[in-house]
Design a protein around this motif. Structure first.
Motif, short mmCIF file in Angstrom:
data_model
loop_
_atom_site.label_atom_id
_atom_site.label_comp_id
_atom_site.label_asym_id
_atom_site.label_seq_id
_atom_site.Cartn_x
_atom_site.Cartn_y
_atom_site.Cartn_z
N GLU A 1 42.36 33.05 37.67
CA GLU A 1 41.41 34.08 38.06
C GLU A 1 40.13 33.43 38.58
O GLU A 1 39.62 32.49 37.96
N LEU A 2 39.63 33.91 39.71
CA LEU A 2 38.40 33.42 40.31
C LEU A 2 37.28 34.43 40.06
O LEU A 2 37.53 35.64 40.06
N ARG A 3 36.05 33.93 39.88
CA ARG A 3 34.92 34.82 39.61
C ARG A 3 33.69 34.35 40.36
O ARG A 3 33.38 33.15 40.37
N ARG A 4 32.99 35.30 41.00
CA ARG A 4 31.71 35.03 41.62
C ARG A 4 30.62 35.04 40.56
O ARG A 4 30.64 35.86 39.64
N ALA A 5 29.65 34.13 40.67
CA ALA A 5 28.64 33.98 39.62
C ALA A 5 27.70 35.17 39.57
O ALA A 5 27.45 35.74 38.51
N LYS A 6 27.14 35.59 40.69
CA LYS A 6 26.11 36.62 40.69
C LYS A 6 26.69 38.02 40.56
O LYS A 6 26.25 38.81 39.72
N SER A 7 27.67 38.33 41.36
CA SER A 7 28.24 39.68 41.34
C SER A 7 29.19 39.89 40.18
O SER A 7 29.41 41.02 39.73
N GLY A 8 29.82 38.81 39.68
CA GLY A 8 30.79 38.94 38.62
C GLY A 8 32.14 39.45 39.07
O GLY A 8 33.02 39.70 38.24
N SER A 9 32.34 39.63 40.37
CA SER A 9 33.62 40.13 40.88
C SER A 9 34.71 39.09 40.65
O SER A 9 34.48 37.89 40.73
N LYS A 10 35.92 39.56 40.36
CA LYS A 10 37.03 38.69 40.02
C LYS A 10 38.20 38.93 40.97
O LYS A 10 38.35 40.02 41.53
N LEU A 11 39.02 37.91 41.11
CA LEU A 11 40.18 37.99 41.98
C LEU A 11 41.24 37.02 41.49
O LEU A 11 40.92 35.89 41.10
N ALA A 12 42.49 37.45 41.49
CA ALA A 12 43.60 36.57 41.09
C ALA A 12 43.87 35.55 42.19
O ALA A 12 43.60 35.78 43.37
N ALA A 13 44.40 34.41 41.79
CA ALA A 13 44.69 33.34 42.73
C ALA A 13 46.03 32.71 42.39
O ALA A 13 46.53 32.82 41.27
N ALA A 14 46.61 32.06 43.37
CA ALA A 14 47.89 31.36 43.21
C ALA A 14 47.70 29.90 43.62
O ALA A 14 46.84 29.58 44.43
#
Length: 622
Positions: free
Chosen positions: A146-159
């Motif tokens: 899982e990837l996460r942006r520091a400021k927004s906190g948005s997350k996204l799965a990764a392969a």
């Protein structure tokens, strides 16, 4: 002061003491003579004091001195150039992502069981649209990334798109690539970061670390060492920094470009170990031009050759340099050209000194392994010059890729390719006897001081495996444990022992074990190194004992054999290049499943077959 100052000498001494202690202007330093009258003690002492006018002038002069000093200080400050305004902090949120990995390792000692799921965190850097660069050990044995942006906190799965355990590098891709971070507008979208071209000693770097609050913390660092060793990683970057680096993949930047990714940190010396930008660039170029080739490997070991007597004996002049070849690895390109006792004086057109160093065009003095693995690719041929029997020979060596699974004792036997689920090591449970191949993880699972806790023979094999391996495909088969049951009474104390034979025939790996067990219809006996007797099992009670053991110890399957690829020569086209395990080979070839037909089958990777195949259907290793 009750004593009377009777003499002028005493009055003069007291005056000189007062004059030495009290600073006043020289011209006003003489006390008033009119007041030096003979009288009581108070009058005589008062005569030595300053007149009111002199006191006032002394105070004014002291104040003037302070004003003058202040003016000089102000003038000095105004003479200095004004400090430049600090440059705005780069927006690392657009380049650096936090990576959270959920992983689950197999138990090295109980290979059919997985350990409890755990989580580790690190960092990655966006290097292309939808691609993130990080370290391989961060995503090893992953079940979710899982990837996460520091400021927004948005997350996204990764392969994991590509991973190299030798270089310790990996590329991640967004899932799905059309959504998540990529559809953020304008400045909120991730910005790919360029890699630095080169990095040298004493370069100043900026290390970026993400705090728990979501703010980025930066620290200056300095490159103190660039070195290449005989380890799999071709080049190591040692950086001195006061910033504590706990997580892998922490990036270091130089002039706004990526200089390296961290893999280790020593708090005692405040030094971090980084993968340099040159290695990252080669990995990206290789991964973007499939098929992935990996790091080049020559396959020989050497030692310095500095003894002048030995050099004269070998016919190598002192000024020529050169290193002594001590061993070549079976199956390598060097094994077909070099032999123990050869003296390599030049590799790929570059002279090698007596200690195994050469003058690198970018990094200066480095060890020879970087010239092999850092400058070339597998499949290439490089010129080599060496001395044998006091004669100079010039030829070429074919470079190959060294895989961890091909070592005598692999480090991690559960590694799988990108997009593939990690699998356990090959194992067999028969009559409670657990057989598997020895790995580095198996030894280190004993915990701290595993060198003292494990069987000394296994530790010796692991530390000196270059002296033991004789043929490609050799591995160490061990009896890891004995599950107590009525069929193996008296064997429960045997564990961590080297297996030399199965059913009376020698074995070199688990492929041989499976072949011999299948040919005999089960495990009948095993021979252990250092023991004069075999461990035998009752053939008539073996099937029932296996069912009982599987139920009692909750073993989902008593055997795991890796899928191998074979080519069926002379068979119909639709039969060629099948991937199979043993359970499906009989059905594939149409032999049936009887005991007689089982003896006609063999696994791929078995170099010593007991079955002579027909010309129509011969099995060859893929």
């Amino acid at each position: 002061m009750r004593n009377v100052l009777k003499s002028g000498r005493q009055r003069r001494q007291l005056f000189h003491v007062a004059a030495a202690v009290t600073p006043w202007p020289p011209e006003e330093s003489t006390p008033s003579r009119a007041r030096l009258q003979v009288g009581n003690d108070k009058q005589r002492l008062h005569a030595l004091s300053f007149p009111p006018r002199v006191k006032a002038r002394g105070k004014l002069q002291r104040e003037s001195r302070i004003c003058i000093a202040s003016r000089f200080l102000l003038a000095g400050l105004l003479a200095q150039p004004l400090p430049m305004l600090a440059a705005p902090t780069p927006d690392y949120d657009a380049n650096v992502l936090e990576i959270t990995v959920t992983y689950q390792d197999f138990d090295p000692h109980i290979p059919w069981r997985k350990k409890a799921a755990q989580v580790r965190q690190g960092f990655g850097v966006v290097i292309a649209p939808g691609q993130v660069l990080t370290t391989e050990d961060l995503v090893r044995n992953h079940t979710q990334v899982e990837l996460r942006r520091a400021k927004s906190g948005s997350k996204l799965a990764a392969a994991v798109r590509e991973a190299d355990d030798q270089l310790n590098t990996a590329i991640l891709t967004f899932i799905p690539p059309q959504t998540g971070f990529t559809n953020l507008p304008g400045a909120n979208a991730p910005v790919p970061l360029a890699l630095a071209d080169i990095i040298r000693r004493d370069d100043r770097l900026t290390i970026v670390k993400l705090e728990h609050s979501g703010e980025f913390q930066t620290s200056e660092a300095q490159v103190v060492e660039l070195s290449a060793s005989a380890a799999l990683r071709p080049l190591a970057l040692k950086v001195l920094t006061q910033l504590s680096i706990e997580q892998h993949g922490t990036p270091a930047f130089i002039d706004g470009r990526l200089a390296g990714l961290s893999v280790d940190y020593d708090p005692k010396t405040q030094t971090g170990l980084f993968i340099p930008c040159t290695t990252l660039s080669r990995f990206l170029a290789d991964a973007n031009a499939p098929p992935y080739k990996g790091m080049a490997w020559a396959g020989f070991q050497f030692e310095p050759l500095m003894d002048p007597v030995k050099r004269r004996f070998l016919g190598v002049p002192q000024e020529q340099g050169g290193i002594l070849v001590t061993k070549t690895s079976p199956g390598s390109g060097a094994a077909t050209v070099l032999q123990a006792g050869d003296v390599i004086t030049a590799w790929d057109g570059v002279a090698v000194d007596t200690q195994g160093y050469y003058a690198d065009q970018d990094f200066g003095r480095l060890r020879l392994p970087y010239l092999i693995g850092g400058r070339r690719a597998p499949g290439e041929r490089v010129p080599v010059e060496f001395v044998r029997a006091q004669k100079t020979i010039r030829t070429e060596v074919l470079l190959k890729r060294q895989r961890d699974a091909e070592e005598l004792i692999p480090e991690q036997a559960t590694l799988a390719g990108p997009g593939q689920a990690d699998a356990p090591v090959e194992y067999l449970v028969e009559g409670g006897l657990v057989l598997q191949e020895l790995t580095g993880e198996y030894l280190r699972a004993a915990g701290e001081n595993w060198q003292l806790k494990m069987n000394p023979r296994l530790v010796y094999y692991y530390l000196h495996q270059d002296k033991i391996m004789e043929k490609p495909g050799d591995h160490v088969v061990v009896l890891s444990m004995v599950l107590p049951d009525s069929i193996n009474i008296g064997y429960q104390e045997f564990r961590d022992q080297v297996v030399t034979a199965v059913n009376g025939l020698g074995v070199r790996n688990m492929a041989d074990v499976f072949r011999l067990v299948d040919a005999s219809g089960g495990l009948r006996s095993i021979s252990l190194l250092g023991y004069g007797v075999d461990l035998a099992l009752d053939e008539t009670a073996l099937a029932e004992a296996n069912r009982r053991i599987a139920a009692q110890y909750r073993i989902p399957r008593l055997r795991y054999q890796k899928i191998r690829k074979i080519t069926i020569v002379g068979a119909p086209h639709r039969w060629r290049d099948w991937s199979y395990n043993y359970l499906g080979i009989s059905r594939l070839l149409g032999f049936g499943s009887g005991e007689k037909n089982k003896r006609k089958t063999q696994t791929a990777n078995s170099s010593k077959s007991r079955w002579a195949p027909s010309a129509a259907h011969s099995l060859l290793a893929g």
